[in-house]
Write a protein that holds these residues in place. Structure first.
Motif, PDB file in Angstrom:
ATOM      1  N   ASN A 160       0.808  -1.225   0.000  1.00 45.86           N
ATOM      2  CA  ASN A 160       0.000   0.000   0.000  1.00 45.86           C
ATOM      3  C   ASN A 160       0.843   1.277   0.000  1.00 45.86           C
ATOM      4  O   ASN A 160       0.307   2.373   0.154  1.00 45.86           O
ATOM      5  CB  ASN A 160      -0.960   0.019   1.185  1.00 45.86           C
ATOM      6  CG  ASN A 160      -0.278  -0.222   2.519  1.00 45.86           C
ATOM      7  OD1 ASN A 160       0.814  -0.793   2.561  1.00 45.86           O
ATOM      8  ND2 ASN A 160      -0.919   0.189   3.593  1.00 45.86           N
ATOM      9  N   ARG A 189       2.555   4.517  -1.335  1.00 43.78           N
ATOM     10  CA  ARG A 189       2.235   5.378  -2.489  1.00 43.78           C
ATOM     11  C   ARG A 189       3.108   6.637  -2.541  1.00 43.78           C
ATOM     12  O   ARG A 189       3.356   7.160  -3.617  1.00 43.78           O
ATOM     13  CB  ARG A 189       0.764   5.799  -2.454  1.00 43.78           C
ATOM     14  CG  ARG A 189      -0.228   4.682  -2.692  1.00 43.78           C
ATOM     15  CD  ARG A 189      -1.622   5.245  -2.863  1.00 43.78           C
ATOM     16  NE  ARG A 189      -1.704   6.172  -3.986  1.00 43.78           N
ATOM     17  CZ  ARG A 189      -2.675   7.057  -4.141  1.00 43.78           C
ATOM     18  NH1 ARG A 189      -3.636   7.139  -3.238  1.00 43.78           N
ATOM     19  NH2 ARG A 189      -2.684   7.870  -5.181  1.00 43.78           N
ATOM     20  N   TYR A 190       3.521   7.150  -1.389  1.00 45.16           N
ATOM     21  CA  TYR A 190       4.261   8.415  -1.355  1.00 45.16           C
ATOM     22  C   TYR A 190       5.457   8.295  -0.415  1.00 45.16           C
ATOM     23  O   TYR A 190       5.464   7.470   0.510  1.00 45.16           O
ATOM     24  CB  TYR A 190       3.379   9.570  -0.859  1.00 45.16           C
ATOM     25  CG  TYR A 190       2.111   9.781  -1.632  1.00 45.16           C
ATOM     26  CD1 TYR A 190       2.108  10.542  -2.800  1.00 45.16           C
ATOM     27  CD2 TYR A 190       0.903   9.233  -1.200  1.00 45.16           C
ATOM     28  CE1 TYR A 190       0.934  10.743  -3.516  1.00 45.16           C
ATOM     29  CE2 TYR A 190      -0.273   9.423  -1.908  1.00 45.16           C
ATOM     30  CZ  TYR A 190      -0.251  10.182  -3.065  1.00 45.16           C
ATOM     31  OH  TYR A 190      -1.409  10.382  -3.775  1.00 45.16           O
ATOM     32  N   SER A 224       6.751  15.982  -0.095  1.00 41.55           N
ATOM     33  CA  SER A 224       6.389  14.617  -0.475  1.00 41.55           C
ATOM     34  C   SER A 224       6.394  14.475  -1.993  1.00 41.55           C
ATOM     35  O   SER A 224       6.187  15.446  -2.723  1.00 41.55           O
ATOM     36  CB  SER A 224       4.997  14.252   0.072  1.00 41.55           C
ATOM     37  OG  SER A 224       3.994  15.077  -0.500  1.00 41.55           O
ATOM     38  N   ASP A 246       5.400  11.205  -5.141  1.00 38.00           N
ATOM     39  CA  ASP A 246       4.850   9.865  -5.305  1.00 38.00           C
ATOM     40  C   ASP A 246       5.967   8.902  -5.722  1.00 38.00           C
ATOM     41  O   ASP A 246       7.119   9.304  -5.908  1.00 38.00           O
ATOM     42  CB  ASP A 246       3.666   9.853  -6.281  1.00 38.00           C
ATOM     43  CG  ASP A 246       4.061  10.267  -7.695  1.00 38.00           C
ATOM     44  OD1 ASP A 246       5.268  10.258  -8.029  1.00 38.00           O
ATOM     45  OD2 ASP A 246       3.148  10.609  -8.472  1.00 38.00           O
ATOM     46  N   ASP A 268       0.750   5.816   2.624  1.00 39.99           N
ATOM     47  CA  ASP A 268      -0.264   5.605   1.583  1.00 39.99           C
ATOM     48  C   ASP A 268      -1.058   6.868   1.311  1.00 39.99           C
ATOM     49  O   ASP A 268      -1.761   6.963   0.295  1.00 39.99           O
ATOM     50  CB  ASP A 268      -1.205   4.454   1.952  1.00 39.99           C
ATOM     51  CG  ASP A 268      -1.923   4.682   3.272  1.00 39.99           C
ATOM     52  OD1 ASP A 268      -1.628   5.697   3.960  1.00 39.99           O
ATOM     53  OD2 ASP A 268      -2.777   3.856   3.640  1.00 39.99           O
ATOM     54  N   SER A 269      -0.953   7.861   2.204  1.00 44.83           N
ATOM     55  CA  SER A 269      -1.649   9.135   2.040  1.00 44.83           C
ATOM     56  C   SER A 269      -1.005  10.170   2.951  1.00 44.83           C
ATOM     57  O   SER A 269      -0.516   9.825   4.032  1.00 44.83           O
ATOM     58  CB  SER A 269      -3.128   8.976   2.399  1.00 44.83           C
ATOM     59  OG  SER A 269      -3.761  10.238   2.479  1.00 44.83           O
ATOM     60  N   ALA A 291      -2.909  12.925   3.645  1.00 48.81           N
ATOM     61  CA  ALA A 291      -4.084  13.753   3.913  1.00 48.81           C
ATOM     62  C   ALA A 291      -4.181  14.193   5.369  1.00 48.81           C
ATOM     63  O   ALA A 291      -4.765  15.243   5.666  1.00 48.81           O
ATOM     64  CB  ALA A 291      -5.348  13.009   3.507  1.00 48.81           C
ATOM     65  N   LYS A 292      -3.646  13.399   6.293  1.00 49.80           N
ATOM     66  CA  LYS A 292      -3.756  13.739   7.716  1.00 49.80           C
ATOM     67  C   LYS A 292      -2.469  14.352   8.269  1.00 49.80           C
ATOM     68  O   LYS A 292      -2.339  14.535   9.480  1.00 49.80           O
ATOM     69  CB  LYS A 292      -4.149  12.499   8.515  1.00 49.80           C
ATOM     70  CG  LYS A 292      -5.553  11.989   8.168  1.00 49.80           C
ATOM     71  CD  LYS A 292      -5.962  10.816   9.040  1.00 49.80           C
ATOM     72  CE  LYS A 292      -7.377  10.367   8.687  1.00 49.80           C
ATOM     73  NZ  LYS A 292      -7.820   9.201   9.512  1.00 49.80           N
ATOM     74  N   GLY A 308       0.450  17.911   1.535  1.00 48.09           N
ATOM     75  CA  GLY A 308       1.651  17.190   1.119  1.00 48.09           C
ATOM     76  C   GLY A 308       2.949  17.943   1.236  1.00 48.09           C
ATOM     77  O   GLY A 308       3.989  17.439   0.807  1.00 48.09           O
TER      78      GLY A 308
END
Length: 260
Positions: free
Chosen positions: A153, A155-156, A183, A185, A236-237, A239-240, A246
């Motif tokens: 999983n 991704r970044y 960050s 990808d 994997d993200s 967002a938080k 990012g």
């Protein structure tokens, strides 16, 4: 087409003159400039992902190296741990690699130097409108990621840095609090020109330019070239993280991809 679009905005004066006067913090307050940059962002992302995925940024010769390379942003992080490592010549400094990896690791400068080094002479394009050519050398990030192994999983890759802009978050921009982070990808993480630079123009990185280790992601604008990298976290993200865009400047209105 995308290279002309993004670089054209920076080099023909469409952005450059205004930004030189405005500076990074003021950029996000100009609606016209932000719309122009956003348009270039979309074109560049589509080009590099759909057509020029593996294309290299232009490389130059030693004769092209700029006599002066402006050390932008933070030039002397005041973080206590960073200051201690700097005073010791970074002999006890280690880069942490963790997150969604099979084998979390901590790599010393000696460990990084033992890896195959990529040497590249490239042009740094700052969103403020100036450019400079420098020679960078260090291990490819992709090599390190293959060594630690990525979980399915992943991704970044998020770069956590030692420079802290400080200030009051309510004022926004450069007055906001928080450590610098960036960050990318996995496509850009495994791009051959994405390196953890340990040297500049044939000498170890100095503090003003990001010692002991900074990113060079040659198809992206200057603010993606994070200095003082202390940790690479695979996620994997994002967002938080912080304000969820990012990166430090992305949280304040800049584009995340920032391709050129």
């Amino acid at each position: 087409m995308s290279l002309l679009t993004r670089r054209g905005l920076l080099t023909t004066g469409a952005l450059g003159g205004g930004l030189l006067l405005a500076g990074c913090d003021k950029l996000t307050q100009s609606d016209g400039i932000m719309k122009s940059v956003q348009s270039a962002e979309n074109l560049t992302y589509r080009w590099q992902r759909l057509i020029g995925r593996d294309a290299l940024a232009q490389e130059f010769t030693k004769a092209d190296i700029s006599p002066v390379f402006k050390p932008n942003g933070t030039t002397d992080p005041q973080d206590d741990d960073y200051q201690r490592h700097a005073a010791q010549g970074f002999v006890n400094w280690k880069l942490k690699i963790d997150g969604l990896v099979e084998r979390p690791s901590e790599l010393s400068l000696s460990d990084l130097h033992r890896l195959a080094q990529r040497d590249q002479i490239t042009r740094h394009d700052c969103v403020e409108g100036w450019s400079a050519i420098g020679e960078w050398a260090g291990p490819q990030l992709g090599t390190i990621l293959k060594t630690v192994g990525l979980k399915p999983n992943a991704r970044y890759v998020v770069f956590h840095c030692a420079d802290n802009y400080g200030g009051e978050i309510s004022k926004g921009g450069a007055q906001s609090s928080g450590l610098y982070y960036e960050s990318i990808d996995l496509v850009d993480a495994f791009h051959p020109q994405t390196i953890l630079a340990l040297s500049m123009n044939g000498a170890p990185l100095d503090v003003a330019h990001g010692a002991p280790c900074r990113m060079r992601i040659e198809r992206q604008l200057g603010y993606k070239q994070a200095k003082y990298v202390m940790r690479c976290e695979v996620v994997d993200s994002f967002a938080k993280m912080e304000l969820g865009q990012g990166g430090y400047w992305e949280d304040r209105g800049y584009e995340w991809y920032a391709g050129i």
